[in-house]
Design a protein around this motif. Structure first.
Motif, PDB file in Angstrom:
ATOM      1  N   VAL A  75       0.869  -1.180   0.000  1.00 18.58           N
ATOM      2  CA  VAL A  75       0.000   0.000   0.000  1.00 18.58           C
ATOM      3  C   VAL A  75       0.905   1.229   0.000  1.00 18.58           C
ATOM      4  O   VAL A  75       1.599   1.488   0.987  1.00 18.58           O
ATOM      5  CB  VAL A  75      -0.928   0.012   1.230  1.00 18.58           C
ATOM      6  CG1 VAL A  75      -1.826   1.252   1.196  1.00 18.58           C
ATOM      7  CG2 VAL A  75      -1.754  -1.264   1.298  1.00 18.58           C
ATOM      8  N   PHE A  76       0.900   1.953  -1.103  1.00 16.15           N
ATOM      9  CA  PHE A  76       1.771   3.115  -1.249  1.00 16.15           C
ATOM     10  C   PHE A  76       1.004   4.387  -0.897  1.00 16.15           C
ATOM     11  O   PHE A  76      -0.098   4.613  -1.406  1.00 16.15           O
ATOM     12  CB  PHE A  76       2.292   3.215  -2.684  1.00 16.15           C
ATOM     13  CG  PHE A  76       3.310   2.170  -3.043  1.00 16.15           C
ATOM     14  CD1 PHE A  76       4.656   2.478  -3.094  1.00 16.15           C
ATOM     15  CD2 PHE A  76       2.916   0.857  -3.321  1.00 16.15           C
ATOM     16  CE1 PHE A  76       5.609   1.517  -3.418  1.00 16.15           C
ATOM     17  CE2 PHE A  76       3.846  -0.120  -3.649  1.00 16.15           C
ATOM     18  CZ  PHE A  76       5.197   0.212  -3.694  1.00 16.15           C
ATOM     19  N   VAL A  77       1.571   5.221  -0.030  1.00 11.52           N
ATOM     20  CA  VAL A  77       0.946   6.497   0.337  1.00 11.52           C
ATOM     21  C   VAL A  77       1.998   7.601   0.260  1.00 11.52           C
ATOM     22  O   VAL A  77       3.175   7.371   0.535  1.00 11.52           O
ATOM     23  CB  VAL A  77       0.317   6.456   1.747  1.00 11.52           C
ATOM     24  CG1 VAL A  77      -0.849   5.503   1.802  1.00 11.52           C
ATOM     25  CG2 VAL A  77       1.348   6.068   2.795  1.00 11.52           C
ATOM     26  N   ARG A  78       1.546   8.794  -0.127  1.00 10.27           N
ATOM     27  CA  ARG A  78       2.491   9.909  -0.237  1.00 10.27           C
ATOM     28  C   ARG A  78       2.909  10.426   1.142  1.00 10.27           C
ATOM     29  O   ARG A  78       4.026  10.867   1.340  1.00 10.27           O
ATOM     30  CB  ARG A  78       1.853  11.043  -1.043  1.00 10.27           C
ATOM     31  CG  ARG A  78       1.736  10.739  -2.527  1.00 10.27           C
ATOM     32  CD  ARG A  78       1.520  12.016  -3.314  1.00 10.27           C
ATOM     33  NE  ARG A  78       1.504  11.773  -4.746  1.00 10.27           N
ATOM     34  CZ  ARG A  78       0.417  11.713  -5.491  1.00 10.27           C
ATOM     35  NH1 ARG A  78      -0.766  11.890  -4.925  1.00 10.27           N
ATOM     36  NH2 ARG A  78       0.480  11.500  -6.779  1.00 10.27           N
ATOM     37  N   GLY A  79       1.996  10.400   2.084  1.00  4.06           N
ATOM     38  CA  GLY A  79       2.320  10.863   3.424  1.00  4.06           C
ATOM     39  C   GLY A  79       2.083  12.349   3.611  1.00  4.06           C
ATOM     40  O   GLY A  79       1.869  13.094   2.656  1.00  4.06           O
ATOM     41  N   ASN A  80       2.111  12.764   4.862  1.00  2.00           N
ATOM     42  CA  ASN A  80       1.867  14.164   5.223  1.00  2.00           C
ATOM     43  C   ASN A  80       2.805  14.543   6.368  1.00  2.00           C
ATOM     44  O   ASN A  80       2.606  14.152   7.521  1.00  2.00           O
ATOM     45  CB  ASN A  80       0.405  14.348   5.658  1.00  2.00           C
ATOM     46  CG  ASN A  80       0.067  15.796   5.926  1.00  2.00           C
ATOM     47  OD1 ASN A  80       0.939  16.639   6.118  1.00  2.00           O
ATOM     48  ND2 ASN A  80      -1.214  16.099   5.930  1.00  2.00           N
TER      49      ASN A  80
END
Length: 410
Positions: A75-80
């Motif tokens: 699961v790839f997420v850009r992040g914050n």
């Protein structure tokens, strides 16, 4: 003080920090291989990944496309970054409440010294365990904790404790613990150093003990002296409290190579805006502004300017950055893949200029903008030039534009 006069250092490290925050915010990700840093088709590298993803060979710093090749089900997420920063602040609040001696090593890592807290904590090991429990209650994420008589041993103990455990190297146990530990575990021995030592058939820290100090100094310079001592469990370095940062920087890698000068300047303006926000929060002024550009062939060019009067305001720093960038851009024939801006030689006070009128207007304007953004979000106040990024990114009123950066959305 401790009863025997020995130091007691505790190293605390949040487990898979960014990925753990994503799981906490979205429990449906629990147990899944989570990779933070971008989407699989994008440029860039993984900022961190969950332990489930690490089983597939994925690790921090790995190109995202390589992560996808190894772990297509990830699961790839850009992040914050701002969300992670808020968790980090809560993390450090708990640590600073436990002892006055805290070194903030990174966003998710710290050293604590309990040596002076003997009257407060009858048992240092139990105190370290209680600190671990407090942190986990406060932020909702597991941490690994190592304890030892010095910093290097405490960090190595944390490595043994991962994930989510506690491990202590007691006085007198140093040699037994270090002897069979791989040389890659010792700080100061990087990949190149490991190659050199392995060619000498040295694979364990215990094998380093047979090398004279002069030999290590010849191989690694002054770092060889540190390796000689630390391989024996000796480390007299004190904890370093938070000091003035050497620089503050913001940069982004584009989703696709860019040639459009207007869009490039729009990115630069937004990065300057983010940069000066950090300067204002820490009440810092920059004597040096530096601009970096990387072309499609991965060649990096940097230009910097020394300022007689240090700057903090967005308009002033952008004006300098724009001039530096145009000098770089004019000389290139290739599209750009990255642009960045850095403020360096930072000071806390803006001195009066002898031949320039003094004005507080830039500081007051910056403060007013910050108050509006605190209430309505960073994206609520953007310049027309920054708004040109609407053509590339979806604007979020709270977060602004989420650029593709190594540090996520700083």
């Amino acid at each position: 003080m401790s009863t025997n006069g020995r130091r007691y250092i505790v190293h605390v490290d949040i487990d898979a920090f960014f990925a753990a925050v994503e799981v906490l915010l979205d429990p449906s990700l629990a147990g899944k291989p989570v990779i933070v840093g971008g989407l699989p088709h994008e440029r860039g590298v993984a900022s961190t990944c969950s332990y489930e993803a690490r089983k597939f060979g994925v690790h921090s710093g790995m190109p995202l496309r390589e992560c996808y090749r190894l772990c297509p089900q990830g699961v790839f997420v850009r992040g914050n970054y701002h969300v992670y920063e808020s968790f980090s602040e809560r993390f450090f609040r708990v640590l600073h409440a436990a002892t006055p001696d805290v070194e903030e090593a990174s966003l998710d890592e710290a050293y604590l010294e309990l040596t002076r807290c003997g009257r407060l904590y009858p048992s240092f090991p139990e105190a370290a365990r209680e600190i671990k429990r407090r942190v986990e209650r406060e932020i909702g994420i597991t941490v690994s904790v190592g304890a030892a008589p010095n910093k290097v041993l405490a960090k190595l103990a944390t490595g043994r404790a991962k994930p989510a455990g506690f491990f202590e190297i007691r006085e007198g146990e140093e040699a037994a613990y270090l002897r069979d530990l791989g040389i890659e575990a010792l700080p100061g021995i990087g990949p190149k150093g490991q190659v050199v030592l392995r060619l000498m058939n040295i694979h364990k820290i215990g094998q380093l003990w047979d090398l004279p100090r002069a030999t290590l100094h010849t191989l690694f310079g002054s770092g060889g002296d540190d390796i000689y001592l630390q391989s024996r469990g000796l480390d007299s370095r004190p904890l370093v409290s938070r000091t003035l940062p050497k620089s503050v920087s913001r940069e982004t890698t584009f989703l696709e190579d860019l040639w459009d000068k207007r869009l490039l300047l729009a990115h630069l303006a937004y990065l300057c805006d983010r940069l000066t926000l950090a300067l204002r929060r820490d009440r810092l002024y920059a004597h040096v502004v530096e601009v970096k550009a990387r072309t499609a062939d991965f060649k990096t060019e940097i230009k910097r300017r020394l300022l007689l009067s240090p700057l903090q305001d967005t308009a002033g720093i952008y004006k300098v950055a724009e001039e530096l960038f145009l000098e770089l851009f004019t000389g290139t024939r290739l599209a750009l893949r990255l642009v960045g801006v850095k403020a360096a030689e930072l000071v806390r006070v803006r001195p009066l200029a002898l031949f320039e009128p003094y004005s507080e207007r830039p500081e007051r304007l910056g403060g007013a903008i910050d108050r509006v953004r605190d209430k309505y979000g960073f994206g609520s106040v953007l310049t027309a030039r920054e708004r040109m990024l609407d053509a590339v990114y979806a604007a979020d009123p709270r977060r602004g534009y989420v650029l593709k950066t190594a540090s996520l959305t700083k």
